[in-house]
Enzyme design. Structure first.
Site, PDB file in Angstrom:
ATOM      1  N   ASP A 121      -8.783  -1.101  -8.489  1.00 49.26           N
ATOM      2  CA  ASP A 121      -9.442   0.324  -7.699  1.00 49.26           C
ATOM      3  C   ASP A 121     -10.686   0.354  -9.262  1.00 49.26           C
ATOM      4  O   ASP A 121     -11.848   0.961  -8.992  1.00 49.26           O
ATOM      5  CB  ASP A 121      -9.021   1.359  -8.150  1.00 49.26           C
ATOM      6  CG  ASP A 121      -7.396   1.528  -6.843  1.00 49.26           C
ATOM      7  OD1 ASP A 121      -8.237   1.585  -5.634  1.00 49.26           O
ATOM      8  OD2 ASP A 121      -6.559   0.909  -7.503  1.00 49.26           O
ATOM      9  N   HIS A 149      -2.533   4.759  -6.757  1.00 47.04           N
ATOM     10  CA  HIS A 149      -3.500   3.491  -6.022  1.00 47.04           C
ATOM     11  C   HIS A 149      -2.618   4.859  -4.448  1.00 47.04           C
ATOM     12  O   HIS A 149      -2.516   3.241  -3.597  1.00 47.04           O
ATOM     13  CB  HIS A 149      -1.913   1.972  -6.254  1.00 47.04           C
ATOM     14  CG  HIS A 149      -3.331   1.507  -5.558  1.00 47.04           C
ATOM     15  ND1 HIS A 149      -4.655   0.959  -5.731  1.00 47.04           N
ATOM     16  CD2 HIS A 149      -2.251   0.375  -4.686  1.00 47.04           C
ATOM     17  CE1 HIS A 149      -4.943   0.547  -4.634  1.00 47.04           C
ATOM     18  NE2 HIS A 149      -3.775  -0.145  -4.299  1.00 47.04           N
TER      19      HIS A 149
END
Length: 293
Positions: A121, A149
């Site tokens: 990410d 996440h």
């Protein structure tokens, strides 16, 4: 003097991420171009033939740094003598909660040795900014991924900086568009994985494997920079202790430390708390399921 080979355990090695990760490690992307490695590849018995194929491909690639390969479905054999395995990076979703579950059911492993992958990410956040500003991705630093996440993660660009022809400046000042920073950018980073699945009909294995190599835990972070890692919360920034939460961290000599002293505005506080609440719900659900078995 040549370095001794480091033994590295890769689990689910016949899976998509393992298949992409193993050659990156063998090429020196994880530990550097002068560090020989011996790979221990572990997977389950039903995919033993696929695992054998991964081993053959690694041999055929003739990586100069790869000094040996053990491919096995026996966990005891796979773990014997490994150097990098007790430093655990959890990738599979729900990564934060999987890492926390591991911590609870493997108490002999120090909590500082368990992390989960939010570097993917983090990399996506860097790339979105570099494309917006038309600069190299290496010229963007200090984005932050807070939280889970998942789609509640908070990609925070408030402390991000970029180097352009006119020097180093804050990303927010360079973009000069608060709506993009606070909405479009956040949503684009959050939704990137789903977009890849829609396009490939498969998960983002290649970029996840690359992010695992970028994790910086072992090699360390450059001075003045940080990366995002899912780590055990100590209560920093008002985040509930004892959950695995993504923070900005620095790494030195195999140890991570949460960056301290960053100011959190009201907008960020709301986003960070939303992701924290999702993680506490996941934790409760996971424990309720495990207690029934």
């Amino acid at each position: 003097m040549p370095k001794d080979a480091v033994r590295i355990l890769v689990t689910v090695a016949a899976g998509q991420i393992g298949y992409a990760l193993a050659p990156m490690i063998a090429r020196g992307i994880m530990l550097g171009p002068d560090q020989p490695v011996i790979l221990h590849l572990l997977d389950i018995q039903p995919v033993a033939e696929s695992l054998k194929g991964v081993r053959m491909e690694l041999i055929d690639a003739a990586f100069p740094l790869l000094q040996g390969i053990l491919a096995t479905t026996d966990v005891n054999e796979a773990c014997k003598g490994v150097n990098i395995a007790v430093m655990i990076l959890v990738v599979a979703k729900p990564a934060n909660t999987n890492a926390l579950t591991l911590k609870e059911f493997a108490p002999s492993i120090p909590v500082k040795n368990i992390t989960c992958l939010t570097r993917l990410d983090h990399n996506r956040a860097l790339t979105h900014i570099s494309e917006r500003l038309n600069v190299d991705v290496r010229d963007v630093e200090n984005v932050i991924i807070w939280g889970n996440h998942s789609s509640t993660q908070y990609p925070d660009a408030n402390y991000a900086i970029a180097t352009t022809d006119s020097g180093e400046k804050s990303v927010r000042a360079l973009v000069a568009d608060d709506h993009w920073i606070d909405y479009e950018y956040i949503n684009s980073v959050r939704e990137r994985g789903a977009e890849i699945i829609k396009a490939r009909k498969l998960s983002s294995a290649l970029s996840a494997a690359s992010a695992a190599c970028d994790h910086d835990w072992i090699i360390g972070t450059a001075k003045g920079t940080w990366v995002s890692m899912g780590v055990y919360s100590d209560g920093s920034y008002g985040i509930q202790p004892d959950i695995i939460y993504s923070f900005p961290v620095t790494c030195q000599k195999g140890e991570w430390s949460i960056v301290q002293g960053l100011k959190i505005n009201e907008f960020s506080r709301e986003k960070m708390d939303t992701s924290m609440k999702e993680l506490t719900r996941e934790e409760s659900l996971a424990y309720s399921c495990l207690n029934q078995t």
